[in-house]
Design a protein around this motif. Sequence first.
Motif, mmCIF file in Angstrom:
data_model
loop_
_atom_site.group_PDB
_atom_site.id
_atom_site.type_symbol
_atom_site.label_atom_id
_atom_site.label_comp_id
_atom_site.label_asym_id
_atom_site.label_seq_id
_atom_site.Cartn_x
_atom_site.Cartn_y
_atom_site.Cartn_z
ATOM 1 N N VAL A 153 0.793 -1.226 0.000
ATOM 2 C CA VAL A 153 0.000 0.000 0.000
ATOM 3 C C VAL A 153 0.829 1.280 0.000
ATOM 4 C CG1 VAL A 153 -2.036 -1.042 1.037
ATOM 5 C CG2 VAL A 153 -0.245 -0.133 2.519
ATOM 6 N N GLU A 154 2.082 1.248 0.518
ATOM 7 C CA GLU A 154 2.853 2.497 0.601
ATOM 8 C C GLU A 154 4.306 2.202 0.955
ATOM 9 O OE1 GLU A 154 0.594 4.482 3.641
ATOM 10 O OE2 GLU A 154 1.835 3.677 5.255
ATOM 11 N N GLN A 155 5.125 3.279 0.869
ATOM 12 C CA GLN A 155 6.515 3.248 1.337
ATOM 13 C C GLN A 155 7.297 2.100 0.692
ATOM 14 O OE1 GLN A 155 5.386 2.859 5.410
ATOM 15 N NE2 GLN A 155 4.850 5.010 5.643
ATOM 16 N N LEU A 156 7.342 2.125 -0.642
ATOM 17 C CA LEU A 156 8.003 1.082 -1.424
ATOM 18 C C LEU A 156 9.471 1.417 -1.641
ATOM 19 C CD1 LEU A 156 7.262 -1.517 -3.165
ATOM 20 C CD2 LEU A 156 7.247 0.053 -5.121
ATOM 21 N N PHE A 157 10.362 0.413 -1.448
ATOM 22 C CA PHE A 157 11.790 0.629 -1.683
ATOM 23 C C PHE A 157 12.419 -0.590 -2.344
ATOM 24 C CE2 PHE A 157 10.916 3.541 1.876
ATOM 25 C CZ PHE A 157 11.252 4.722 1.232
ATOM 26 N N TRP A 158 13.322 -0.308 -3.312
ATOM 27 C CA TRP A 158 13.981 -1.309 -4.133
ATOM 28 C C TRP A 158 15.295 -1.713 -3.467
ATOM 29 C CZ3 TRP A 158 13.300 -0.285 -10.025
ATOM 30 C CH2 TRP A 158 13.521 -1.470 -10.758
ATOM 31 N N ALA A 169 2.292 -3.418 3.796
ATOM 32 C CA ALA A 169 1.295 -4.211 3.084
ATOM 33 C C ALA A 169 0.107 -4.552 3.973
ATOM 34 C CB ALA A 169 1.922 -5.501 2.557
ATOM 35 N N ASN A 170 -1.051 -4.681 3.336
ATOM 36 C CA ASN A 170 -2.219 -5.293 3.951
ATOM 37 C C ASN A 170 -2.300 -6.744 3.497
ATOM 38 O OD1 ASN A 170 -3.275 -3.026 5.326
ATOM 39 N ND2 ASN A 170 -4.114 -2.231 3.407
ATOM 40 N N GLY A 171 -3.014 -7.557 4.257
ATOM 41 C CA GLY A 171 -3.266 -8.925 3.821
ATOM 42 C C GLY A 171 -2.235 -9.933 4.265
ATOM 43 N N LEU A 172 -1.252 -9.505 5.045
ATOM 44 C CA LEU A 172 -0.247 -10.439 5.560
ATOM 45 C C LEU A 172 -0.484 -10.758 7.032
ATOM 46 C CD1 LEU A 172 3.003 -9.053 3.872
ATOM 47 C CD2 LEU A 172 1.704 -11.096 3.250
ATOM 48 N N GLY A 173 -1.626 -10.333 7.545
ATOM 49 C CA GLY A 173 -1.966 -10.572 8.941
ATOM 50 C C GLY A 173 -3.055 -9.632 9.381
ATOM 51 N N TRP A 176 -1.190 -3.887 9.539
ATOM 52 C CA TRP A 176 -0.169 -3.590 8.538
ATOM 53 C C TRP A 176 1.090 -4.393 8.832
ATOM 54 C CZ3 TRP A 176 0.051 2.460 7.827
ATOM 55 C CH2 TRP A 176 -1.041 2.864 7.049
ATOM 56 N N ALA A 177 1.676 -4.940 7.791
ATOM 57 C CA ALA A 177 2.896 -5.734 7.939
ATOM 58 C C ALA A 177 3.912 -5.292 6.890
ATOM 59 C CB ALA A 177 2.591 -7.224 7.785
ATOM 60 N N ILE A 178 5.160 -5.680 7.106
ATOM 61 C CA ILE A 178 6.215 -5.430 6.132
ATOM 62 C C ILE A 178 6.325 -6.652 5.227
ATOM 63 C CG2 ILE A 178 8.653 -4.946 5.784
ATOM 64 C CD1 ILE A 178 6.949 -2.691 7.098
ATOM 65 N N GLY A 179 6.309 -6.414 3.921
ATOM 66 C CA GLY A 179 6.442 -7.485 2.954
ATOM 67 C C GLY A 179 7.691 -7.326 2.109
ATOM 68 N N ARG A 180 8.181 -8.464 1.595
ATOM 69 C CA ARG A 180 9.267 -8.466 0.621
ATOM 70 C C ARG A 180 8.746 -9.121 -0.650
ATOM 71 N NH1 ARG A 180 14.502 -12.426 0.345
ATOM 72 N NH2 ARG A 180 12.771 -13.899 0.329
ATOM 73 N N MET A 181 8.930 -8.429 -1.765
ATOM 74 C CA MET A 181 8.436 -8.933 -3.052
ATOM 75 C C MET A 181 9.594 -9.214 -4.000
ATOM 76 S SD MET A 181 5.769 -7.194 -5.787
ATOM 77 C CE MET A 181 4.323 -7.552 -4.762
ATOM 78 N N ASN A 182 9.538 -10.345 -4.675
ATOM 79 C CA ASN A 182 10.482 -10.655 -5.734
ATOM 80 C C ASN A 182 10.222 -9.704 -6.906
ATOM 81 O OD1 ASN A 182 11.563 -11.935 -8.202
ATOM 82 N ND2 ASN A 182 12.055 -13.649 -6.841
ATOM 83 N N ALA A 183 11.214 -8.902 -7.279
ATOM 84 C CA ALA A 183 11.016 -7.875 -8.301
ATOM 85 C C ALA A 183 10.826 -8.451 -9.692
ATOM 86 C CB ALA A 183 12.196 -6.909 -8.302
ATOM 87 N N ALA A 184 11.128 -9.718 -9.877
ATOM 88 C CA ALA A 184 10.940 -10.358 -11.179
ATOM 89 C C ALA A 184 9.614 -11.100 -11.257
ATOM 90 C CB ALA A 184 12.085 -11.324 -11.458
ATOM 91 N N GLU A 187 6.360 -12.520 -6.358
ATOM 92 C CA GLU A 187 6.068 -13.338 -5.182
ATOM 93 C C GLU A 187 6.334 -12.535 -3.913
ATOM 94 O OE1 GLU A 187 7.479 -17.562 -3.106
ATOM 95 O OE2 GLU A 187 8.392 -16.884 -4.987
ATOM 96 N N LEU A 188 5.395 -12.605 -2.953
ATOM 97 C CA LEU A 188 5.449 -11.789 -1.746
ATOM 98 C C LEU A 188 5.563 -12.667 -0.508
ATOM 99 C CD1 LEU A 188 5.100 -8.826 -0.607
ATOM 100 C CD2 LEU A 188 2.674 -9.404 -0.329
ATOM 101 N N ASN A 189 6.462 -12.297 0.402
ATOM 102 C CA ASN A 189 6.547 -12.998 1.685
ATOM 103 C C ASN A 189 6.509 -11.995 2.833
ATOM 104 O OD1 ASN A 189 9.702 -12.712 0.856
ATOM 105 N ND2 ASN A 189 9.536 -12.723 3.083
ATOM 106 N N PRO A 190 5.940 -12.380 3.980
ATOM 107 C CA PRO A 190 5.943 -11.489 5.145
ATOM 108 C C PRO A 190 7.323 -11.413 5.774
ATOM 109 C CG PRO A 190 4.954 -13.590 5.728
ATOM 110 C CD PRO A 190 5.229 -13.647 4.254
#
Length: 324
Positions: A153-158, A169-173, A176-184, A187-190
């Motif tokens: 939802v916000e505060q995105l960093f590469w 992110a929403n939806g990880l619990g 609000w939670a911190i998520g890590r996304m595979n840039a390719a 895939e998202l993990n908490p």
Amino acid sequence: MHWLLAITFLAGADSSDDLAREVHDKGWVVYSAKTDQGDWDLFLMRPDGSDRKNITRTPDVSEVAARFSPDGKKLLFYRMPKGEVLDNNRYGLYELVIADPDGSNLVSYGSEFPWASWSPDGRQLACLSKAGIQIVDVATRKVLRKLDRKGMVEQLFWSPDGKWLTGTANGLGEHWAIGRMNAATGELNPVSDSDCFNCTSDWFPDSKHIVFSKGHPKTEGWAQLWKADAEGKTKSMLYGEIGRHIYGGCLSPDGNYVLFTRSQEDLGQVDNSQTTMGLFRLKDAPMVAGKSDILRKQYPAAKDGPFLDLGPGWEPHWTPARLK
């Protein structure tokens, strides 16, 4: 003015003055601060708080959330009307501007690039909106590819290695939670715990660890600064202080120091939060500051310094580049 709060944490141990001398020549820090005219300008300073200079001086608009490009040759930030309330959860929705690191040669990218973050080579931006995550070419402004945001939802960093994205992110619990996304692959993990509010994540230089703020209801009512491995398997407290909310953690380029924002009131709205900035050595974590007896019982091995109070400001970011 040189804002330093001299604190010695143990008799015979090094002090904040030692820490200030240690970091003085290690590049520059950019941050936002409110001026006497009521707007927010961008400032540069040395990591010890010296050599401050206002680099925007625009009384009719506010500039916030500045980030150096990885090579230190450019600066991105958001510009908003002076009358708009600066909100920690909305600043990335305004006008994106890219400039030289001294604030000159401004180029407006408009409001079509929310929550923009530099790629490692500085040639692309990752932007986050309700429609998804867009990878944008800086030179042409063309969208190169898209990813589903999957609750980001916000505060995105590469990440520095270019392989990952992190954000709130929403939806990880439950909260609000911190998520890590595979840039390719997308895939998202908490990363953070999911039973409390978490936000303002950023990367360690190794791209394997993430700094973030952990809050209510697990931190005695005051947000703390935490570290986690990017898979979310191990987590540890870095800095806590009863009476201050700790947000906007940012590692030094060499990974040895931590910058952050201290807030007397909880963010969202930044105007009423009386934010100041702080710095400590990562090797001195965990650290507990102020009259925080309950935290010292929870973290009996925690130190209480040395710590630099860098004075009023919000969302600092650090470059090792030699700026003119």
